[in-house]
Design an enzyme around this catalytic site. Structure first.
Site, PDB file in Angstrom:
ATOM      1  N   TYR A  63      -5.846  -1.699  -3.417  1.00  0.00           N
ATOM      2  CA  TYR A  63      -6.330  -0.682  -4.445  1.00  0.00           C
ATOM      3  C   TYR A  63      -5.631  -1.038  -5.769  1.00  0.00           C
ATOM      4  O   TYR A  63      -4.740  -1.148  -6.097  1.00  0.00           O
ATOM      5  CB  TYR A  63      -5.327   0.720  -4.061  1.00  0.00           C
ATOM      6  CG  TYR A  63      -5.311   1.561  -2.629  1.00  0.00           C
ATOM      7  CD1 TYR A  63      -6.592   1.141  -2.040  1.00  0.00           C
ATOM      8  CD2 TYR A  63      -4.284   2.189  -2.176  1.00  0.00           C
ATOM      9  CE1 TYR A  63      -6.670   1.702  -0.822  1.00  0.00           C
ATOM     10  CE2 TYR A  63      -4.487   2.810  -0.903  1.00  0.00           C
ATOM     11  CZ  TYR A  63      -5.548   2.546  -0.255  1.00  0.00           C
ATOM     12  OH  TYR A  63      -5.814   3.149   1.081  1.00  0.00           O
ATOM     13  N   PRO A 209      -8.111  13.421   4.744  1.00  0.00           N
ATOM     14  CA  PRO A 209      -7.700  14.486   5.358  1.00  0.00           C
ATOM     15  C   PRO A 209      -8.408  15.954   5.076  1.00  0.00           C
ATOM     16  O   PRO A 209      -8.503  16.777   5.592  1.00  0.00           O
ATOM     17  CB  PRO A 209      -6.642  14.768   5.236  1.00  0.00           C
ATOM     18  CG  PRO A 209      -6.006  14.102   3.615  1.00  0.00           C
ATOM     19  CD  PRO A 209      -7.254  12.929   3.675  1.00  0.00           C
ATOM     20  N   LEU A 210      -9.112  16.040   3.559  1.00  0.00           N
ATOM     21  CA  LEU A 210      -9.395  17.150   3.048  1.00  0.00           C
ATOM     22  C   LEU A 210     -10.759  17.765   3.104  1.00  0.00           C
ATOM     23  O   LEU A 210     -11.215  18.699   2.799  1.00  0.00           O
ATOM     24  CB  LEU A 210      -8.896  17.287   1.654  1.00  0.00           C
ATOM     25  CG  LEU A 210      -7.633  17.336   1.333  1.00  0.00           C
ATOM     26  CD1 LEU A 210      -7.221  17.110  -0.372  1.00  0.00           C
ATOM     27  CD2 LEU A 210      -6.749  18.692   1.973  1.00  0.00           C
TER      28      LEU A 210
END
Length: 281
Positions: A63, A209-210
């Protein structure tokens, strides 16, 4: 299926954490490339999460690359005694949105030492193989990981985007305590892994997850959001908490407002009927 009986989980049977965690990937530049554009705001988001009870932070050496681990150290090192920081290795970065897989042992060894240095830690509480390299046997990839466990550099080991065969082969080298695969209301291809890990005391950490899926599902989620006076994102997170007790959530956001909304998902008491109605889609 009913509402969650517990909002905590013990990783590896010993590291007790709150199941609502935080994922740091969005605290980077466009394409997950470069540092967070608003760095001080990013630090405030991290601090607010921890001060609100989040004690599980997920990051990766890729990241940025590297910038996210440094940011977490600068923002949260004073809280290290109270939180679990999980990181990942096994991907290289050649540009924005580019993620070549590299499971060669010599590279994995470098990523572990690099993460320790950037995070400012003597031990990584949970190190996860970011992807299984199809060109390198997983037993070879995990060799230096097992060495790092023996040396006290890593406490627990997990996998990401792994199937049952991957898990079982990895277990011959080092105990696997978590699996992090893409899973949400609309992406159910890893259903078998959710149940497999739950049966074996392995944490399942869904990434992305959304996602709310097709229009038909969005309509259902919207109806439930109105019923519970919640946001669609809160419904999606609450469903995951109900799906299985081994699911740990790591929704990420660079917005303090969205973080506050996400954290409130643990307060939703979805009925068993509503959980089943979402599961059936």
């Amino acid at each position: 299926m009913a509402t969650p009986t517990s909002l905590t989980y013990k990783i590896g049977g010993v590291l007790e954490i709150n199941r609502m965690g935080y994922g740091g990937m969005q605290l980077t530049g466009p394409g997950v490339w470069g540092d967070a554009p608003e760095r001080e705001t990013a630090k405030r988001v991290l601090l607010y999460a921890v001060e609100s009870g989040v004690n599980f932070i997920d990051t990766a050496d890729s990241y940025g690359p590297h910038t996210n681990e440094v940011l977490i150290r600068e923002a949260l090192s004073s809280h290290y005694s109270d939180i679990v920081v999980a990181t990942k290795g096994g991907l290289e970065r050649t540009g924005p949105n580019q993620w070549p897989v590299n499971g060669r042992p010599e590279y994995i060894r470098q990523t572990i030492d690099g993460s320790l240095q950037r995070l400012g830690k003597d031990e990584i509480q949970l190190w996860q193989l970011h992807r299984v390299d199809p060109d390198v046997p997983i037993e070879e990839t995990l060799g230096p990981v097992a060495d790092a466990v023996k040396a006290g550099k890593i406490r627990h080991v997990g996998l990401s985007e792994a199937g049952i065969a991957d898990i079982e082969r990895a277990q011959t080298v080092v105990p696997i305590v978590s699996v992090q695969n893409r899973y949400n209301l609309s992406e159910r291809s890893w259903e078998e892994i959710v149940d497999y890990t739950a049966e074996r005391g392995i944490a399942f950490i869904p990434w992305y997850p959304l996602a709310s899926g097709p229009a038909k599902m969005q309509e259902k989620i919207g109806t439930l959001a109105e019923k519970y006076e919640a946001t669609p994102a809160q419904i999606a997170l609450a469903w995951l908490l109900n799906r299985s007790p081994n699911i740990l959530l790591i929704p990420g956001t660079k917005s303090l407002k969205h973080l506050q909304e996400n954290l409130k998902a643990v307060e939703l008491d979805l009925s068993g009927e509503d959980v089943e109605s979402l599961t059936a889609y």
